[in-house]
Motif scaffolding. Sequence first.
Motif, PDB file in Angstrom:
ATOM      1  N   SER A 322      78.674  61.670 -17.949  1.00  0.00           N
ATOM      2  CA  SER A 322      77.625  60.667 -17.768  1.00  0.00           C
ATOM      3  C   SER A 322      76.918  60.934 -16.446  1.00  0.00           C
ATOM      4  CB  SER A 322      78.206  59.249 -17.785  1.00  0.00           C
ATOM      5  OG  SER A 322      79.155  59.076 -16.756  1.00  0.00           O
ATOM      6  N   VAL A 323      75.631  60.579 -16.374  1.00  0.00           N
ATOM      7  CA  VAL A 323      74.855  60.753 -15.148  1.00  0.00           C
ATOM      8  C   VAL A 323      74.142  59.448 -14.817  1.00  0.00           C
ATOM      9  CG1 VAL A 323      74.534  63.244 -15.384  1.00  0.00           C
ATOM     10  CG2 VAL A 323      72.895  61.700 -16.454  1.00  0.00           C
ATOM     11  N   TYR A 324      73.928  59.246 -13.501  1.00  0.00           N
ATOM     12  CA  TYR A 324      73.388  57.983 -13.002  1.00  0.00           C
ATOM     13  C   TYR A 324      72.171  58.263 -12.122  1.00  0.00           C
ATOM     14  CZ  TYR A 324      77.914  56.284 -14.571  1.00  0.00           C
ATOM     15  OH  TYR A 324      79.013  55.987 -15.346  1.00  0.00           O
ATOM     16  N   PHE A 325      71.121  57.468 -12.334  1.00  0.00           N
ATOM     17  CA  PHE A 325      69.883  57.642 -11.573  1.00  0.00           C
ATOM     18  C   PHE A 325      69.056  56.381 -11.752  1.00  0.00           C
ATOM     19  CE2 PHE A 325      69.483  59.086 -15.853  1.00  0.00           C
ATOM     20  CZ  PHE A 325      68.211  58.733 -16.279  1.00  0.00           C
ATOM     21  N   GLY A 326      68.079  56.165 -10.894  1.00  0.00           N
ATOM     22  CA  GLY A 326      67.263  54.979 -11.089  1.00  0.00           C
ATOM     23  C   GLY A 326      66.295  54.724  -9.971  1.00  0.00           C
ATOM     24  N   HIS A 327      65.511  53.675 -10.173  1.00  0.00           N
ATOM     25  CA  HIS A 327      64.461  53.321  -9.224  1.00  0.00           C
ATOM     26  C   HIS A 327      65.029  52.467  -8.089  1.00  0.00           C
ATOM     27  CE1 HIS A 327      62.207  54.743 -12.619  1.00  0.00           C
ATOM     28  NE2 HIS A 327      62.456  53.686 -13.337  1.00  0.00           N
ATOM     29  N   ILE A 328      66.110  51.811  -8.304  1.00  0.00           N
ATOM     30  CA  ILE A 328      66.909  50.927  -7.439  1.00  0.00           C
ATOM     31  C   ILE A 328      66.116  49.990  -6.549  1.00  0.00           C
ATOM     32  CG2 ILE A 328      68.802  52.592  -7.501  1.00  0.00           C
ATOM     33  CD1 ILE A 328      68.281  52.078  -4.177  1.00  0.00           C
ATOM     34  N   GLY A 329      65.014  50.428  -5.938  1.00  0.00           N
ATOM     35  CA  GLY A 329      64.228  49.533  -5.103  1.00  0.00           C
ATOM     36  C   GLY A 329      63.658  48.375  -5.892  1.00  0.00           C
ATOM     37  N   ASP A 330      63.536  48.533  -7.216  1.00  0.00           N
ATOM     38  CA  ASP A 330      63.103  47.440  -8.077  1.00  0.00           C
ATOM     39  C   ASP A 330      64.256  46.962  -8.958  1.00  0.00           C
ATOM     40  OD1 ASP A 330      63.321  49.392 -10.076  1.00  0.00           O
ATOM     41  OD2 ASP A 330      61.192  49.847 -10.036  1.00  0.00           O
ATOM     42  N   SER A 331      65.496  47.282  -8.541  1.00  0.00           N
ATOM     43  CA  SER A 331      66.746  46.818  -9.177  1.00  0.00           C
ATOM     44  C   SER A 331      67.097  47.527 -10.485  1.00  0.00           C
ATOM     45  CB  SER A 331      66.729  45.300  -9.399  1.00  0.00           C
ATOM     46  OG  SER A 331      65.841  44.911 -10.431  1.00  0.00           O
ATOM     47  N   ASN A 332      66.465  48.644 -10.775  1.00  0.00           N
ATOM     48  CA  ASN A 332      66.620  49.324 -12.060  1.00  0.00           C
ATOM     49  C   ASN A 332      67.526  50.556 -11.947  1.00  0.00           C
ATOM     50  OD1 ASN A 332      64.171  50.752 -14.416  1.00  0.00           O
ATOM     51  ND2 ASN A 332      66.283  50.198 -14.713  1.00  0.00           N
ATOM     52  N   LEU A 333      68.548  50.608 -12.807  1.00  0.00           N
ATOM     53  CA  LEU A 333      69.438  51.776 -12.880  1.00  0.00           C
ATOM     54  C   LEU A 333      69.405  52.333 -14.293  1.00  0.00           C
ATOM     55  CD1 LEU A 333      71.764  53.505 -11.525  1.00  0.00           C
ATOM     56  CD2 LEU A 333      73.330  51.949 -12.695  1.00  0.00           C
ATOM     57  N   HIS A 334      69.367  53.654 -14.390  1.00  0.00           N
ATOM     58  CA  HIS A 334      69.487  54.331 -15.675  1.00  0.00           C
ATOM     59  C   HIS A 334      70.819  55.078 -15.709  1.00  0.00           C
ATOM     60  CE1 HIS A 334      65.391  53.456 -16.918  1.00  0.00           C
ATOM     61  NE2 HIS A 334      64.979  53.831 -15.721  1.00  0.00           N
ATOM     62  N   LEU A 335      71.449  55.013 -16.855  1.00  0.00           N
ATOM     63  CA  LEU A 335      72.721  55.684 -17.082  1.00  0.00           C
ATOM     64  C   LEU A 335      72.617  56.403 -18.417  1.00  0.00           C
ATOM     65  CD1 LEU A 335      75.854  56.112 -17.333  1.00  0.00           C
ATOM     66  CD2 LEU A 335      76.020  53.686 -17.873  1.00  0.00           C
ATOM     67  N   THR A 336      72.980  57.675 -18.431  1.00  0.00           N
ATOM     68  CA  THR A 336      72.944  58.445 -19.669  1.00  0.00           C
ATOM     69  C   THR A 336      74.316  59.056 -19.927  1.00  0.00           C
ATOM     70  OG1 THR A 336      70.584  58.969 -19.515  1.00  0.00           O
ATOM     71  CG2 THR A 336      71.934  60.445 -20.854  1.00  0.00           C
ATOM     72  N   VAL A 337      74.819  58.831 -21.120  1.00  0.00           N
ATOM     73  CA  VAL A 337      76.086  59.432 -21.552  1.00  0.00           C
ATOM     74  C   VAL A 337      75.758  60.531 -22.558  1.00  0.00           C
ATOM     75  CG1 VAL A 337      78.304  59.033 -22.667  1.00  0.00           C
ATOM     76  CG2 VAL A 337      77.300  57.239 -21.232  1.00  0.00           C
ATOM     77  N   ASP A 338      76.296  61.727 -22.326  1.00  0.00           N
ATOM     78  CA  ASP A 338      76.084  62.843 -23.253  1.00  0.00           C
ATOM     79  C   ASP A 338      77.101  62.725 -24.379  1.00  0.00           C
ATOM     80  OD1 ASP A 338      75.540  65.159 -24.592  1.00  0.00           O
ATOM     81  OD2 ASP A 338      76.187  66.525 -22.985  1.00  0.00           O
ATOM     82  N   CYS A 339      76.629  62.386 -25.562  1.00  0.00           N
ATOM     83  CA  CYS A 339      77.536  62.175 -26.703  1.00  0.00           C
ATOM     84  C   CYS A 339      78.228  63.462 -27.139  1.00  0.00           C
ATOM     85  CB  CYS A 339      76.771  61.552 -27.865  1.00  0.00           C
ATOM     86  SG  CYS A 339      76.260  59.850 -27.531  1.00  0.00           S
ATOM     87  N   ASN A 340      77.713  64.612 -26.721  1.00  0.00           N
ATOM     88  CA  ASN A 340      78.393  65.874 -27.026  1.00  0.00           C
ATOM     89  C   ASN A 340      79.741  65.975 -26.315  1.00  0.00           C
ATOM     90  OD1 ASN A 340      76.330  66.858 -28.688  1.00  0.00           O
ATOM     91  ND2 ASN A 340      75.227  67.759 -26.961  1.00  0.00           N
ATOM     92  N   SER A 341      79.920  65.166 -25.253  1.00  0.00           N
ATOM     93  CA  SER A 341      81.173  65.217 -24.491  1.00  0.00           C
ATOM     94  C   SER A 341      82.199  64.203 -24.982  1.00  0.00           C
ATOM     95  CB  SER A 341      80.874  64.947 -23.007  1.00  0.00           C
ATOM     96  OG  SER A 341      80.420  63.613 -22.816  1.00  0.00           O
ATOM     97  N   LEU A 342      81.914  63.574 -26.116  1.00  0.00           N
ATOM     98  CA  LEU A 342      82.779  62.518 -26.651  1.00  0.00           C
ATOM     99  C   LEU A 342      83.395  62.942 -27.977  1.00  0.00           C
ATOM    100  CD1 LEU A 342      80.258  59.614 -26.036  1.00  0.00           C
ATOM    101  CD2 LEU A 342      82.409  59.943 -24.792  1.00  0.00           C
TER     102      LEU A 342
END
Length: 411
Positions: A322-342
């Motif tokens: 999974s990877v984590y990234f986001g705009h944060i200054g406007d309270s927004n976080l994006h999280l992506t899980v790679d389903c190939n790793s599951l």
Amino acid sequence: MPRTTEQVADALRICNDAGQSVVPQGGMTGLAGGAVPRTTDIALSLERMRGIEEIDAAAATISVWAGTTLQDIQQAALDAGFLFPLDLGARGSCQIGGNIATNAGGNAVIRYGMTRDLVLGLEVVLADGRVLDLLNKMIKNNCGYDLKQCFIGSEGTLGVITRAILKLAPQPGETTTLLCALPDYSSAVNLLRRVQRSAGTPQAYELMWQDFFRLGVSWLENPVAPMSDEHPLYVLFESAGPRELLEQTLEAAIEAGEVLDAIMASSHTQARALWKIREATGEFPLRLSPLNFDVSLPIGQIGEFAELCRQRLDQRWPGNHSVYFGHIGDSNLHLTVDCNSLPQPAPILEIEELVYTAVGELGGSVSAEHGIGLLKREFLHHSVSAEARLAMQQLKNSFDPKGILNPGKIL
């Protein structure tokens, strides 16, 4: 595929009388299934209702048809000496009506706000064909209920947006792009506040956890990191503040231990090279089997949330990616899980419930900028109380008593 407001009104009047369900559609770039029709629905496309009606330089407004692409609006504003600050990766194909109907966000929200903050007036057709003229160029207008707000973010469930009057901003001066390595999440928040105090609110403030930074670098044409990839966090931001002030702010942040390393782009080419790391998200559908999350939390708790999700995902599915990234200054976080790793088939619903439960525990929102549509409907209760959902249903029943508009979306 109507061409005029009158044709939209005629179509909805006919459908309402017949009890026929209708799904409004814009550029079809949404990420929550809000414009997806069932086999029994009629799709109402706004793509023929496009064009710039007027730019009022004195009022700093632009009047547009709902089917106009975001990129066309941005270009018209630039040609007139202004900036329309809403910006999304799908700018060339998304339509402003859809942007308004989903209250779209994007990279510049920290400075200019969500789409809601850029809309002064709307023209909307109700389910029974009545046309509401809510068009307005004034910032101050307190004549009772602000009805346009009911339709912004409603995803076509309350009415069909046909025209809009939007706020324009002055074109910013030359911007400076910086990439900074940080020791922890609190340093990211502290650096943002430092920059705001000294140089004003940045145009963008993008946080990347180490896993995302390494992934973005690995996908570059020349996969060499611009600085060490061993740091816990990286922030990429743009500011229109004086370069000297930014340099002084950066020095103070380094002395305080909030910044471990930094690059200040010396050219547009170098700035674009840094942004390509953050824009790796465009490659997700091609290189991963992505399960994407778009959530918001109180800014001070985003770091805690990221660690909580990572721990729970690792505990439940060891070896997941999974990877984590986001705009944060406007309270927004994006999280992506790679389903190939599951394990296959990927346990999509279990992962969604895990993430959205954590969002609810920390008082966040299951949708920061993508809307609810079909894909998040079953998780709305994590962020919206039963009483509030009932009030939403009552609003829906008032505007659309026969329930013909985009049925099954949000509620």
